[in-house]
Design an enzyme around this catalytic site. Structure first.
Site, PDB file in Angstrom:
ATOM      1  N   SER A  31      22.459   6.764  28.752  1.00 23.70           N
ATOM      2  CA  SER A  31      21.062   7.217  28.859  1.00 23.70           C
ATOM      3  C   SER A  31      20.830   7.314  30.301  1.00 23.70           C
ATOM      4  O   SER A  31      21.109   7.943  31.300  1.00 23.70           O
ATOM      5  CB  SER A  31      20.355   6.033  28.128  1.00 23.70           C
ATOM      6  N   ARG A  33       6.776   0.797  24.142  1.00 23.97           N
ATOM      7  CA  ARG A  33       8.052   0.518  23.559  1.00 23.97           C
ATOM      8  C   ARG A  33       8.345   1.100  22.428  1.00 23.97           C
ATOM      9  O   ARG A  33       9.551   1.196  21.745  1.00 23.97           O
ATOM     10  CB  ARG A  33       8.226  -1.029  23.697  1.00 23.97           C
ATOM     11  N   ASP A  57      21.844  11.282  17.656  1.00 25.76           N
ATOM     12  CA  ASP A  57      20.805  11.112  18.528  1.00 25.76           C
ATOM     13  C   ASP A  57      20.056  12.277  18.756  1.00 25.76           C
ATOM     14  O   ASP A  57      20.419  13.234  18.984  1.00 25.76           O
ATOM     15  CB  ASP A  57      21.620  11.271  20.079  1.00 25.76           C
ATOM     16  N   HIS A 108      20.071   7.444  19.102  1.00 24.72           N
ATOM     17  CA  HIS A 108      20.546   7.369  20.539  1.00 24.72           C
ATOM     18  C   HIS A 108      20.953   5.752  20.801  1.00 24.72           C
ATOM     19  O   HIS A 108      21.787   5.899  21.644  1.00 24.72           O
ATOM     20  CB  HIS A 108      19.101   7.440  21.400  1.00 24.72           C
ATOM     21  N   ASP A 109      20.341   4.916  20.064  1.00 25.83           N
ATOM     22  CA  ASP A 109      20.909   3.515  20.150  1.00 25.83           C
ATOM     23  C   ASP A 109      22.363   3.406  20.217  1.00 25.83           C
ATOM     24  O   ASP A 109      22.995   2.160  20.392  1.00 25.83           O
ATOM     25  CB  ASP A 109      19.985   2.807  19.322  1.00 25.83           C
TER      26      ASP A 109
END
Lengths: 197, 371
Positions: free
Chosen positions: B150, B219, B313, B346-347
């Site tokens: 990232s 967040r 992702d 994405h995590d």
């Protein structure tokens, strides 16, 4: 020790030391790895399966995970000394496009494929009336990855009409070379080709 | 239970400071960092880990009394993919961050108070220039490899393209050469959430009520982009939170609402709102693709790349990540690319994934064996 594939043996014979090679559909990178050890080549591969990519990376082979039909166009003309397409031509959706791309990005290209006009296949089709099977074509009709069946004669007519020059042609059945009536007696064929520029 | 190896974050202070791309300077420059393993006598085994937006220098092992180990502990340690018995591993907090390196929450020596918005805007290249100073400070001439996902992946690209003589290998993961309008948009909404919180007060909130609401919303938005539809369905589906039926009010009904609420709340306890603005801005400014077009330095670059993406992702979709590999291939550079199948969006790069483990392990091992 497994018996080395005949087409791999021939490819090793053809490729000189230190060449820059792209193996299209490189699997676990066995050919490139062998060529790295014996010929100190710089090896690159294209492969569709994630598990095989991992094997390639562990062997120190540069490999791109993806569909060759979309990837080949990325490379500039004559990026490689040799582009190898071994036992893959019959599995791809658009073989004409791939063949034209490999002779564009490679100074030369090596193509091997199973010959669908081998006499045993002709006999099987003639007498059993079922989709033919042999060591080079071991699948049932419903699970075969092969989507384009071609013959040695077909390949010659393709290269003639697409301005591609054949520099060398080898025909074999198992490990035996075939020189007499290859389109009838050759189970597999290997061609060294280049574009007429 | 495995024994917990305790580590500490160190600090390097550079009195002469660092001049930034904007022309402004950070002076003095402070860099918080951790190292694991030992630099070999030839200096050939150093690996730099670059963290993402909310990460810190604590990439592996445990801080005293911590509830969790470092953010990439599953990949870094003895016998792990980035084997600390073999490699000397360095991770530093980015400048602009809030975990010990110079950032908006550090004290301005001129005023004796936190910088707030007086802290200069930093770029990804600035973060890397700070790491270059740390590298010299640690006596490292060349990295074996620079690795990050990232925002960390952007730093990897900056290293490879702007300091190619200083690294042999580069593993950019789940990242891009530049943000698209949609990616900027998500960050912009996060920044707006913070700046529209009345407590934000133009960044002057230190010692007062903090802009918790804004940062929590930022967040939450971020977290939605880090997960995937599949991951959310696996984890939450439409399940209700401690309820048998809908409440017919605006309290929390769904598990996913509760989860986002929790993510927002726990984040504000550990992250500075101004740092969130600075770091997301640095990410949006990053445009290495434009910086290196037709550049001779790309042709001269001799770095081995392993580019990784994850199938689910959608923040940095595989097709966008793959562009990095294709760009390098168009210059006949040494690059491998793998799209790892994973449901976690994405995590995924922050979770344990066997393919990611084996790819990094194999690539690093090969680099090291061929030094």
């Amino acid at each position: 020790m497994p018996v080395r594939r005949k087409d791999y043996q021939l490819i090793e014979e053809i490729i000189p030391n230190g060449a820059r090679i792209l193996d299209v559909g490189c699997g676990e990178g066995d050919l490139l790895h062998a060529l790295k050890l014996s010929k100190d080549v710089r090896g690159y591969g294209i492969e569709l399966r994630e598990d095989k990519i991992i094997s390639c990376v562990s062997k120190g082979i540069q490999v791109h995970h993806g569909d060759m039909e979309q990837l080949l166009s990325v490379y500039p003309d004559e990026s490689f000394d040799y582009v190898v397409l071994s036992r893959t031509l019959q599995e791809i959706k658009n073989p004409a496009k791939v063949l034209m791309e490999i002779v564009r990005i490679g100074k030369q290209a090596i193509v091997s494929f199973p010959n669908f006009a081998h006499w045993k296949i002709r006999v099987q089709l003639m007498f059993s009336g079922t989709a033919p099977k042999n060591p080079a074509l071991p699948y049932e009709w419903y699970n075969t990855p092969n989507v384009h069946y071609l013959t040695i004669k077909d390949f010659y007519s393709f290269v003639r009409s697409h301005n591609i020059e054949v520099l060398r042609a080898e025909f074999f059945s198992g490990h035996k070379k075939v020189s007499l009536l290859p389109n009838l007696f050759g189970e597999e064929a290997l061609f060294l080709i280049k574009a007429r520029r | 239970m495995e024994s917990r190896e305790i580590v500490h974050t160190e600090k390097a202070i550079f009195e002469n400071g660092l001049v930034l791309e904007s022309g402004k300077a950070i002076k003095p420059l402070e860099i918080a960092y951790e190292t694991y393993g030992r630099l070999n006598s030839a200096g050939t085994n150093a690996v730099l880990i670059c963290h993402a937006l909310s990460g810190s220098a604590n990439a592996a092992f445990w801080h005293e009394r911590a509830k969790k180990p470092g953010w990439w502990d599953m990949y870094i340690g003895p016998g792990k993919a980035i084997d600390t018995n073999r490699y000397f591993v360095v991770c530093s907090n980015v400048i602009g961050g809030c975990y010990g390196s110079s950032g908006p929450s550090t004290i301005n020596p001129e005023t004796g108070r936190e910088f707030g918005l007086d802290f200069p805007v930093v770029t990804i290249n600035d973060m890397v220039n700070a790491q270059v100073m740390l590298m010299e400070y640690l006596g490292i001439e060349k990295w074996l490899c620079v690795i990050g996902g990232s925002m960390g992946g952007m730093q990897v690209l900056s290293w490879a393209f702007h300091h190619s003589e200083k690294t042999r290998g580069a593993i950019p993961i789940a990242t891009t050469m530049q943000h698209t309008a949609q990616q900027i948009a998500f960050n912009a909404v996060g920044r707006q959430a913070i700046m529209r919180d009345p407590n934000w007060n133009n960044g002057n909130y230190y010692g007062k009520a903090l802009p918790f609401q804004g940062l929590a919303v930022a967040r939450m938005i971020g977290h939605i982009t880090y997960l995937s539809d599949e991951a959310m369905n696996i984890k939450f589906a439409r399940r209700l939170r401690e309820k048998e039926a809908y409440g017919y009010d605006f309290s929390i009904d769904f598990e996913i609402e509760s989860y986002l609420d929790y993510q927002g709340d726990s984040f504000v306890r550990r992250f500075d709102a101004n740092s969130y603005l600075y770091l997301t801005k640095a990410i949006d400014y990053f445009e290495i693709y434009s910086e290196i077009q037709d550049s001779e330095s790309v042709k001269a670059m001799d770095v081995d790349f392993l580019v990784l993406s994850f199938s689910s992702d959608w923040l940095y979709p595989p097709s966008q990540v793959e562009e990095i590999a294709k760009f390098l291939e168009s210059y006949n550079k040494d690059v491998s690319y793998c799209c790892i199948s994973s449901d976690y969006g994405h995590d995924s790069f922050l979770l344990y994934n066997e393919s990611q483990d084996r790819l990094i392990r194999g690539f690093l091992g090969h680099l090291y064996d061929n030094v």
